[in-house]
Design an enzyme around this catalytic site. Structure first.
Site, PDB file in Angstrom:
ATOM      1  CD  GLU C  60      57.200 106.129  27.876  1.00  0.00           C
ATOM      2  OE1 GLU C  60      58.028 105.559  28.609  1.00  0.00           O
ATOM      3  OE2 GLU C  60      56.896 107.333  27.999  1.00  0.00           O
ATOM      4  CG  HIS C 129      60.041 115.675  21.416  1.00  0.00           C
ATOM      5  ND1 HIS C 129      61.129 115.394  22.190  1.00  0.00           N
ATOM      6  CD2 HIS C 129      59.014 115.901  22.282  1.00  0.00           C
ATOM      7  CE1 HIS C 129      60.791 115.463  23.479  1.00  0.00           C
ATOM      8  NE2 HIS C 129      59.519 115.757  23.562  1.00  0.00           N
TER       9      HIS C 129
HETATM   10  C1  LIG Z   1      60.484 108.204  28.061  1.00  0.00           C
HETATM   11  C2  LIG Z   1      59.733 109.482  27.983  1.00  0.00           C
HETATM   12  N1  LIG Z   1      58.382 109.455  28.038  1.00  0.00           N
HETATM   13  C3  LIG Z   1      57.657 110.591  27.964  1.00  0.00           C
HETATM   14  C4  LIG Z   1      58.272 111.810  27.823  1.00  0.00           C
HETATM   15  C5  LIG Z   1      57.452 113.111  27.724  1.00  0.00           C
HETATM   16  N2  LIG Z   1      57.648 113.897  28.959  1.00  0.00           N
HETATM   17  C6  LIG Z   1      58.583 114.871  29.037  1.00  0.00           C
HETATM   18  S1  LIG Z   1      58.703 115.483  30.588  1.00  0.00           S
HETATM   19  C7  LIG Z   1      57.501 114.470  31.179  1.00  0.00           C
HETATM   20  C8  LIG Z   1      57.114 114.528  32.622  1.00  0.00           C
HETATM   21  C9  LIG Z   1      58.303 114.323  33.523  1.00  0.00           C
HETATM   22  O1  LIG Z   1      57.888 114.446  34.866  1.00  0.00           O
HETATM   23  P1  LIG Z   1      58.958 114.358  36.033  1.00  0.00           P
HETATM   24  O2  LIG Z   1      59.803 113.132  35.863  1.00  0.00           O
HETATM   25  O3  LIG Z   1      58.239 114.492  37.318  1.00  0.00           O
HETATM   26  O4  LIG Z   1      59.926 115.589  35.804  1.00  0.00           O
HETATM   27  P2  LIG Z   1      59.526 117.134  35.906  1.00  0.00           P
HETATM   28  O5  LIG Z   1      59.229 117.606  34.505  1.00  0.00           O
HETATM   29  O6  LIG Z   1      58.341 117.238  36.810  1.00  0.00           O
HETATM   30  O7  LIG Z   1      60.731 117.834  36.474  1.00  0.00           O
HETATM   31  C10 LIG Z   1      57.008 113.646  30.156  1.00  0.00           C
HETATM   32  C11 LIG Z   1      55.924 112.663  30.311  1.00  0.00           C
HETATM   33  C12 LIG Z   1      59.697 111.802  27.754  1.00  0.00           C
HETATM   34  N3  LIG Z   1      60.385 112.955  27.599  1.00  0.00           N
HETATM   35  N4  LIG Z   1      60.380 110.649  27.848  1.00  0.00           N
END
Ligand SMILES: Cc1ncc(C[n+]2csc(CCOP(=O)(O)OP(=O)(O)O)c2C)c(N)n1
Ligand SMILES: Cc1ncc(C[n+]2csc(CCOP(=O)(O)OP(=O)(O)O)c2C)c(N)n1
Ligand SMILES: [Mg+2]
Ligand SMILES: [Mg+2]
Lengths: 322, 370, 322, 370
Positions: C60, C129
């Site tokens: 972000e 959220h």
């Molecule tokens: C700081 C933050 N930004 C955005 C989100 C929204 N979000 C939740 S999961 C996700 C993707 C995470 O991807 P990854 O780190 O590869 O983990 P995975 O879900 O693939 O196990 C996002 C963008 C969040 N939870 N926290």
């Protein structure tokens, strides 16, 4: 009793708490050999060693995030953020984790840390070295916010903060780090977080302030010759509404003074609560004397930005004339 | 010399039980005793079933958003198995198998996704932090937790789990950097499952491997087949040993795949090809391990049948205790904000109305605010 | 005219501004192929291509910091932050740079960006959220903050935000993304930032709110059967005190409603200004109906946390009975 | 293969005019024409003098805190020389030489440290961002600026400067990661001067080089002798060429040293040995270049004398215009908060008192707030 500056009082409190409790450790930028850029941690590195006074990488989110882990691990970290203008990168760790961990886990994991941060303007410093972000953290439930205006309060409040089971931001008004000395007891003592201090009693008007502005208020009151009750908040979160309301119900008039911008500043909260709790006693609207709703200007204009005795006296006059 | 080489490095990839079922005796021998292997497989099957039921709970409206773990179970389980109960697991939200193995009661994960903080009220003695919703932020807590043990002089380590996407966050960098430069016994366990919701890994990292993220910190780093229980156990054991004996952190990239949608709120068909999913289904870590057990004569259909029955019975109980837990009183939201509730908050809790309105007009301050 | 949800109105505004001005580009997490987790950018990737609708790394601060550079470079970036709970990592870039660049450089470099952020509770989402951080950014000079409560306002306000020469945070109340439809003109139109909307006229009491709470206010007003004037702030920073004060000077009573915690919330600022500007007209203290001073609880209790018609009606009764 | 190497890399260090005055003809030939060399050297001497005077201004109370540039001048100047006026320089606060070469009027830097925003009012056509006070935050702006040029289709690049300490900040990581993964034409120029105030570089990075910070992003990275004008020019030229033609970013670690205190508010004797400083004084980039010019017969004492006179005269004028600039009216703090001043702020500006107090009691709203 020793005659100490605010910096010395904080330094003494740190030494005594580190002597008393070996779970207490300090981390931050330049806090070690250098003793901090304001010399607040002077001598601690030598005295307690590099394991308890730790020069960290240059990363505020890291300093606070790691401190959260240290605290969850049962220690009592005292991270230092070098200037309030650099608290921003740590905002997320403070709000999403430090403030929430206890309620999120219903007490299973807690974060007893004390973030020390020099705050406020008036020292002709560069950009982002003169702000007052206390309202931001006062709006965040789960974090306590304190700001002393004297060496005596600084020592007692810091000891309370370090021993507090919850996260506390301890703002240090850099403008008065060395502005004056005060008798400070050698032995440890605490000042309860959440208790304001009546600096001066009076019946005509109630003035509420905190940090370096308290000094401006005193100047204004003395030169105004009026019978004003001055309350030093000391704890900004939680706010001691008992003392404030009791005073305003007596005086019927109130002025709140702070350095931060007016809009959504802590003054707005105090004014609103005074209205809610003392409406029938108020002879005039609560007035706010604050920084303007603009970015703290570079230092050539900072004294025009900060509330001073003249602006405070004008407010008092307006309220009394109302 | 006008142009001289001042640094050289390379990244290695470890695989023991590969996707074709080939087992490397040299590396794999006595890595995991057969008895444990059976326990681990049984645990995996139970967790897979739990995952399916959790998904159904959401679909049937009895639970909120849920992130399926399917396909990634071996990463966190292998790590948990390689560690000690005194070590910390600092998870993201796709590590059920490892968390349960480490001692987190299964119903906790359901309660968490049911919007109930009791799912985070970690029992004493279970060294696990709550599921982390803000991506990338928990690794710093692992650094601090590991630091607290080093500070005290015991040899516990912290292992933190996160995804490929999480490695894009600034906090990831700061956690890696703190751990490397202050010598903190941390294991950074990255689960590269190819996707961060709809964003492919190359947008998070255009380097050939994520493992090399560790190079800039002078950190030991390694890539491992994340669907290979043996390989995961081996690399985590080595990382843990390194952390315990030298306080040096390790960065592990485990290659795995998210077989399900990102969460129940996602529809992966919008952004990824079904072929890719099908291809990865063949690499399902559970199938791989089952075949290995069969090959060793440690497993058969009867055992499988019995195991499934047990798993179902177990999960039924877990769901029951999560669904039938007594309701939370609204006042609960105030109860744990601070160790001691401030007067103003106490008043809000009493009135269940904002302090502004909680006071009967005219009521005097002293009654109200003290 | 088309009958659109709030999501559709925003999507339409984005399309029209991107058609109109090729300096406008969108960046954020999952805004491309996926069309955003709330489908707000649905179809834009296909329509405008990967250069103008960019899936960014998951960071972000990076999204906002890069947007600041894009804006200083003469473009009109529209970064999306996926949920208000993840605005935290971008706090520092927003406050230390986006908000300050114009005054720091006396207009030599400016940051015309529009940060889109879903906000608020009520959708049974996971932790972080469901928050409402608008007061934080309202306290920061140099950033404008808006939050529509209807599809019509959403389109007009977003177009104004995109065209605004200064940084604007455009909060989208996710609870009403699809709650109802409204007639929205096909062609572009703007709603001036800084102008509140009188949703409903009345003489007995003034109610001020914004975002999804406006709907709760309507329910409360309708079921209370009272003659209440409802003002939808729309712009939280700057605040339209002209309309609010004019209304309160007419009604003599005011209630402010928002989801965020009470202490140092925007309600405190509005209550304080009403006191300052309408003191002699006030029949009762301005009352605030807000979230409590605790962390937004996990969703089992979120409806107990959020102000609803009952709490609002109780406040109205209290103020009128005062 | 159970254990296979999946990635290999190495970091190189470039030096052309080394500390012993040895010049590598092969790499150095026609890198910088003699005429330019003299211009560059003259500029360096002028900047060094400016630095000394700025320091004195602070000591004599005519200016606030000032960070001496002494010893690091060649890094930013070499970069600026290797770039085009259409490229962006995104500095920290120790890059006076490069900024002045790129077109920033000298008095601007004095005004900045005198607490006057007019020092940031960058003239049109000078592609420079203001001195960055919050460490590590400006690199993301460089990424965005570079992106804006790529978006428009021209080939300008952005070069951002920062210190060793800055590489510990999360924003550094995010800027590197964005640039590498989105293909942004950025040059990341790290000035490793051994210290971040009192903290030695090893606390910021325990890897053998800072240059390898780029490896985790799949970014080209290189180490260079930062006190060697020729080497700096060479690596920046190559980085700029790469950025212009492929949009690929480069990470450069320039080894230099902060000969002065961190700022005039610092006392480095508290934390570093004088021997270290003395050793680095021998590597002073100005002395090295002067000797090289002497050797080539391009320079002598008379020329040096004349240059010093010019420099002094120039800096006298600069100081004069900074010190004698007309005072800022207090109202100036409101003037540039927004393009159009909101009513409430306009009112504060009018009264120079908070809005809360700006109104004569009883004054009606409409007069006041519109
Ligand atoms: C700081 C933050 N930004 C955005 C989100 C929204 N979000 C939740 S999961 C996700 C993707 C995470 O991807 P990854 O780190 O590869 O983990 P995975 O879900 O693939 O196990 C996002 C963008 C969040 N939870 N926290
Ligand atoms: C975000 C932030 N944190 C802390 C500071 C205080 N500070 C100013 S300069 C400095 C050290 C910077 O070191 P480095 O990046 O190596 O640059 P150098 O001064 O050595 O050129 C620190 C900690 C700051 N300005 N910004
Ligand atoms: Mg992933
Ligand atoms: Mg440095």
């Amino acid at each position: 009793m020793a005659n100490l500056t605010l910096v010395q009082a904080i330094n003494l409190a740190l030494i005594q708490e580190m002597e008393r409790d070996d779970r207490v450790l300090i981390l931050g930028e330049d806090v070690g050999l250098n003793g901090g850029v304001f010399r607040v941690t002077e001598g601690l590195h030598k005295r307690f060693g590099a394991d308890r006074v730790v020069d960290s990488p240059l990363a505020e989110s890291g300093i606070i995030g790691a401190s959260i882990g240290l605290a969850m691990g049962g220690l009592r970290p005292i991270p230092e953020i070098q200037f309030e203008g650099f608290l921003g990168p740590a905002y997320d760790q403070l709000c999403t984790h430090a403030a929430r961990m206890r309620t999120r886990t219903r007490g299973a994991l807690t974060v007893p840390l004390t973030v020390r941060v020099p705050v406020g303007g008036g020292i002709h410093a560069p950009e982002l070295h003169s702000d007052s972000p206390e309202a931001i953290y006062t709006h965040i439930p789960g974090i306590k916010v304190v700001m002393p205006s004297s060496p005596y309060d600084a020592k007692g409040l810091l000891i309370s903060a370090i021993r507090d089971p919850d996260p506390v931001i301890f703002f240090e008004p850099k403008r008065i780090y060395r502005a004056f000395r005060e008798e400070v007891p050698e032995d440890e003592y605490t000042i309860p977080i959440g208790e304001a201090r009546i600096v001066r009693e009076g019946g005509e008007l109630t003035m509420v302030s905190w940090g370096a502005s308290v000094i401006q208020c005193m100047n204004a009151i003395e030169s105004s010759g009026r019978d004003i009750e001055l309350i030093d908040l000391r704890s900004i979160s939680p706010i001691d509404m008992v003392r404030i309301s009791a005073s305003v119900q007596k005086t019927g008039r109130a002025v709140v003074v702070h350095e931060a911008p007016m809009t959504c500043g802590v003054g707005a909260e105090i004014a609103s609560r005074i209205m809610e709790e003392c409406f029938l006693h108020l002879e005039a609207p609560v007035q706010r004397v604050t920084g303007f709703d603009c970015t703290m200007p570079y230092y050539k204009l900072e004294l025009d930005y900060l509330p001073d005795a003249d602006r405070i006296k004008q407010a008092v006059a307006d309220v009394i004339a109302y | 010399m006008p142009v001289e080489t001042v640094f050289e490095t390379s990244i290695e990839r470890v695989s023991i039980l590969d996707e074709h079922g080939r087992f490397d005796e040299e590396l794999g021998a006595d890595l995991i005793p057969d008895a444990d292997l059976i326990k681990l497989y049984s645990h995996l099957v139970t967790c897979r079933h739990f995952d399916e039921i959790a998904f159904k709970l959401q679909r049937s409206g009895r639970m909120g958003t849920y992130p399926e773990n399917r396909g990634q179970e071996v990463t966190s389980l292998g790590a948990a198995y390689a560690l000690r109960k005194t070590d910390w697991l600092v998870p993201c939200y796709r590590e059920n198998a490892g968390l349960f193995w480490h001692g987190l009661p299964m119903e906790y994960v359901l309660l968490h996704w049911m919007g109930d903080e009791r799912g985070n009220e970690i029992p004493d003695g279970v060294n696990v932090t709550p599921l982390a919703i803000p991506i990338g932020t928990q690794m710093l807590h692992a650094a601090g937790l590991a630091w607290s043990h080093k500070y005290r002089g015991d040899d516990a380590v912290a292992c933190t789990f996160f995804g490929d996407g999480a490695t894009s966050e600034g906090d990831f960098h700061e956690a890696m950097n703190f751990s490397a430069n202050l010598d903190l016994p941390v294991i950074f366990f990255c689960q590269n499952n190819s996707w961060a919701i709809s964003v492919p890994t190359r947008i998070q990292c255009s380097a050939p491997t994520l493992a090399q993220r560790g190079v800039g910190y002078g950190m030991d780093c390694i890539q491992v087949d994340g669907n290979d229980l043996f390989a995961v156990v081996k690399v985590v054991r080595e990382a843990a040993e390194r952390a315990r004996t030298t306080n040096r952190p390790t960065f592990i990239e485990a290659i795995t795949y998210r077989l399900g949608d990102h969460t129940t709120a996602d529809d992966a068909r919008r952004y990824r090809d079904q072929e890719e999913v099908e291809m990865w289904k063949l690499r399902d870590p559970l199938i791989r391990l089952r075949n290995h057990l069969d090959g060793k004569g440690l497993w058969d259909e009867t055992r499988q049948g019995a195991l499934l029955e047990q798993a179902e019975a177990r999960v039924v109980d877990v769901v029951k205790s999560a669904v039938e837990i007594e309701p939370l009183p609204a006042s609960d939201m105030f109860a744990n904000m601070y160790k001691a509730m401030p007067a103003g908050l106490e008043e809000q809790a009493r009135a269940m109305r904002t302090c502004s309105l909680g006071r009967i007009p005219g009521e005097t301050v002293d009654q109200a605010a003290t």
